[in-house]
Scaffold this active site. Structure first.
Site, PDB file in Angstrom:
ATOM      1  N   ASP A  67     112.023  62.223 120.711  1.00  0.00           N
ATOM      2  CA  ASP A  67     111.900  63.642 120.411  1.00  0.00           C
ATOM      3  C   ASP A  67     111.808  64.356 121.770  1.00  0.00           C
ATOM      4  OD1 ASP A  67     111.290  66.050 118.976  1.00  0.00           O
ATOM      5  OD2 ASP A  67     109.196  65.756 119.543  1.00  0.00           O
ATOM      6  N   LEU A  68     112.106  65.642 121.803  1.00  0.00           N
ATOM      7  CA  LEU A  68     112.077  66.360 123.096  1.00  0.00           C
ATOM      8  C   LEU A  68     110.781  67.166 123.274  1.00  0.00           C
ATOM      9  CD1 LEU A  68     113.562  67.350 125.682  1.00  0.00           C
ATOM     10  CD2 LEU A  68     114.513  69.198 124.303  1.00  0.00           C
ATOM     11  N   ASP A  69     110.625  68.191 122.394  1.00  0.00           N
ATOM     12  CA  ASP A  69     109.496  69.108 122.537  1.00  0.00           C
ATOM     13  C   ASP A  69     108.182  68.380 122.252  1.00  0.00           C
ATOM     14  OD1 ASP A  69     111.085  71.447 123.061  1.00  0.00           O
ATOM     15  OD2 ASP A  69     111.602  71.516 120.936  1.00  0.00           O
TER      16      ASP A  69
ATOM     17  N   THR B 190     107.131  72.359 125.560  1.00  0.00           N
ATOM     18  CA  THR B 190     107.721  73.670 125.268  1.00  0.00           C
ATOM     19  C   THR B 190     106.951  74.407 124.174  1.00  0.00           C
ATOM     20  OG1 THR B 190     109.240  72.368 123.991  1.00  0.00           O
ATOM     21  CG2 THR B 190     110.124  73.350 125.997  1.00  0.00           C
TER      22      THR B 190
ATOM     23  N   LYS C 194     105.166  72.702 114.864  1.00  0.00           N
ATOM     24  CA  LYS C 194     105.652  71.584 115.674  1.00  0.00           C
ATOM     25  C   LYS C 194     106.599  70.685 114.880  1.00  0.00           C
ATOM     26  CE  LYS C 194     102.207  71.252 119.251  1.00  0.00           C
ATOM     27  NZ  LYS C 194     101.087  70.504 119.820  1.00  0.00           N
TER      28      LYS C 194
ATOM     29  N   ARG D 119     113.767  76.022 113.357  1.00  0.00           N
ATOM     30  CA  ARG D 119     113.533  77.436 113.696  1.00  0.00           C
ATOM     31  C   ARG D 119     113.386  78.295 112.435  1.00  0.00           C
ATOM     32  NH1 ARG D 119     118.033  79.940 117.390  1.00  0.00           N
ATOM     33  NH2 ARG D 119     117.656  77.953 118.428  1.00  0.00           N
TER      34      ARG D 119
ATOM     35  N   SER E 174     116.161  65.507 118.383  1.00  0.00           N
ATOM     36  CA  SER E 174     115.316  66.712 118.394  1.00  0.00           C
ATOM     37  C   SER E 174     115.767  67.717 117.343  1.00  0.00           C
ATOM     38  CB  SER E 174     115.408  67.355 119.787  1.00  0.00           C
ATOM     39  OG  SER E 174     114.907  68.668 119.769  1.00  0.00           O
ATOM     40  N   ALA E 175     114.810  68.498 116.836  1.00  0.00           N
ATOM     41  CA  ALA E 175     115.132  69.566 115.873  1.00  0.00           C
ATOM     42  C   ALA E 175     115.646  70.817 116.579  1.00  0.00           C
ATOM     43  CB  ALA E 175     113.866  69.922 115.084  1.00  0.00           C
ATOM     44  N   SER E 176     115.546  70.842 117.904  1.00  0.00           N
ATOM     45  CA  SER E 176     115.846  72.079 118.629  1.00  0.00           C
ATOM     46  C   SER E 176     117.331  72.278 118.906  1.00  0.00           C
ATOM     47  CB  SER E 176     115.093  72.091 119.967  1.00  0.00           C
ATOM     48  OG  SER E 176     115.527  73.185 120.747  1.00  0.00           O
TER      49      SER E 176
ATOM     50  N   LYS F   9     113.568  67.404 109.945  1.00  0.00           N
ATOM     51  CA  LYS F   9     112.484  66.444 109.804  1.00  0.00           C
ATOM     52  C   LYS F   9     111.484  67.020 108.794  1.00  0.00           C
ATOM     53  CE  LYS F   9     112.902  65.356 114.730  1.00  0.00           C
ATOM     54  NZ  LYS F   9     112.304  65.444 116.065  1.00  0.00           N
TER      55      LYS F   9
ATOM     56  N   GLU G 167     107.509  60.350 118.999  1.00  0.00           N
ATOM     57  CA  GLU G 167     107.332  61.652 118.343  1.00  0.00           C
ATOM     58  C   GLU G 167     105.930  62.213 118.559  1.00  0.00           C
ATOM     59  OE1 GLU G 167     108.095  64.199 116.606  1.00  0.00           O
ATOM     60  OE2 GLU G 167     110.189  63.856 116.127  1.00  0.00           O
ATOM     61  N   ASP G 168     105.816  63.540 118.637  1.00  0.00           N
ATOM     62  CA  ASP G 168     104.490  64.167 118.751  1.00  0.00           C
ATOM     63  C   ASP G 168     104.120  64.935 117.476  1.00  0.00           C
ATOM     64  OD1 ASP G 168     106.407  66.269 119.160  1.00  0.00           O
ATOM     65  OD2 ASP G 168     104.741  67.504 119.862  1.00  0.00           O
TER      66      ASP G 168
HETATM   67  C1  BG6 Z   1     111.252  71.420 117.615  1.00  0.00           C
HETATM   68  C2  BG6 Z   1     109.946  72.124 117.899  1.00  0.00           C
HETATM   69  O1  BG6 Z   1     111.490  70.432 118.561  1.00  0.00           O
HETATM   70  O2  BG6 Z   1     112.324  72.364 117.633  1.00  0.00           O
HETATM   71  C3  BG6 Z   1     109.724  73.252 116.907  1.00  0.00           C
HETATM   72  O3  BG6 Z   1     108.867  71.200 117.801  1.00  0.00           O
HETATM   73  C4  BG6 Z   1     110.926  74.199 116.952  1.00  0.00           C
HETATM   74  O4  BG6 Z   1     108.536  73.932 117.210  1.00  0.00           O
HETATM   75  C5  BG6 Z   1     112.211  73.419 116.682  1.00  0.00           C
HETATM   76  O5  BG6 Z   1     110.770  75.224 115.971  1.00  0.00           O
HETATM   77  C6  BG6 Z   1     113.456  74.292 116.748  1.00  0.00           C
HETATM   78  O6  BG6 Z   1     113.656  74.718 118.072  1.00  0.00           O
HETATM   79  P1  BG6 Z   1     114.743  75.769 118.531  1.00  0.00           P
HETATM   80  O7  BG6 Z   1     114.779  75.591 120.030  1.00  0.00           O
HETATM   81  O8  BG6 Z   1     116.043  75.388 117.886  1.00  0.00           O
HETATM   82  O9  BG6 Z   1     114.274  77.115 118.101  1.00  0.00           O
HETATM   83 MG    MG Z   2     108.129  67.408 119.085  1.00  0.00          MG
END
Ligand code: BG6
Ligand code: MG
Length: 219
Positions: free
Chosen positions: A9-11, A17, A45, A49, A114-116, A145, A169-170
């Site tokens: 996982d990243l964040d 972040t 977390k 988004r 990552s979900a980001s 997730k 993962e965190d």
């Molecule tokens: C996850 C974070 O990695 O990414 C969440 O833990 C965040 O808090 C999600 O909402 C989505 O991120 P982004 O960068 O696409 O807005």
């Molecule tokens: Mg995370």
């Protein structure tokens, strides 16, 4: 298990972040006239988004149109980008670079899960983008997730079966996703919060040097 691969996982695992997400979401809540605390931020977390916005609006007891939600998502991300475009390698969390070096030395492959949607940008900012065998992020998945999709695509990129993959993962949702994918889960952070994980460490500096070797000798 003769072979392992790693999915990070990243964040919250490689970079912190959460503090930037917090500031950007808090600005939105402030504008809407309700309090958004660091405790509230915990609920976001690992969550996508769109889902994060829904949780935030629930906290404030605010109902808005779909159009307004889209506006909020765009402005929140613009604020977040203001922070992450200033990130540099000194924001890599303790132990992360050393762990990647150790995996390289041991010939163990790793991907990002990552979900980001901002994951590629963050990895480029901190200089780790080219280190990963593959990147699975919020742009490549349709289910968030705790759905296992992000990690199952990661396993495909590693060319390994799910039970050969180790997920770092965190977030609770992330540990659940790893379990749903039938992978080995490692919780990074508070052991009580991440009690469902197969292994727990406070941060990546605590991962023992022989951790992966020991996993490979199991069964
Ligand atoms: C996850 C974070 O990695 O990414 C969440 O833990 C965040 O808090 C999600 O909402 C989505 O991120 P982004 O960068 O696409 O807005
Ligand atoms: Mg995370």
């Amino acid at each position: 298990m003769s072979k392992v691969g790693v999915i990070f996982d990243l964040d919250g695992v490689i970079v912190d972040t959460a503090k930037y997400h917090f500031l950007a979401w808090k600005k939105l809540a402030d504008g809407l006239g309700f309090e958004f605390t660091e405790e509230h931020n915990e609920l976001l977390k690992g969550v996508s988004r769109v889902r994060s916005l829904e949780i935030l609006l629930d906290i404030g007891n605010v109902t808005v149109s779909e159009e307004k939600k889209q506006e909020f998502l765009v402005s929140k991300n613009e604020d977040y980008l203001g922070y992450i475009t200033k990130m540099e390698a000194d924001e890599i969390l303790p132990g992360a670079s050393e762990l990647l070096d150790a995996l390289d030395a041991a010939g163990i492959k790793y991907v990002l899960g990552s979900a980001s949607k901002n994951a590629p940008l963050i990895l480029k900012q901190i200089g780790l983008y080219d280190r990963f065998e593959g990147i699975v992020d919020g742009n490549s998945v349709s289910k968030a997730k705790p759905d296992p999709e992000v990690f199952l695509i990661g396993a495909e990129k590693l060319k390994l079966s799910p039970d050969q993959c180790v997920v770092f993962e965190d977030a609770i949702a992330g540990i659940e996703a790893a379990k749903n994918a039938n992978m080995i889960s490692v919780g990074i952070g508070d052991k009580n919060t991440l009690s469902e994980a197969d292994y727990n460490f406070n941060d990546l500096t605590e991962v023992p040097v022989n951790f992966f070797e020991a996993l490979m000798t199991l069964n």
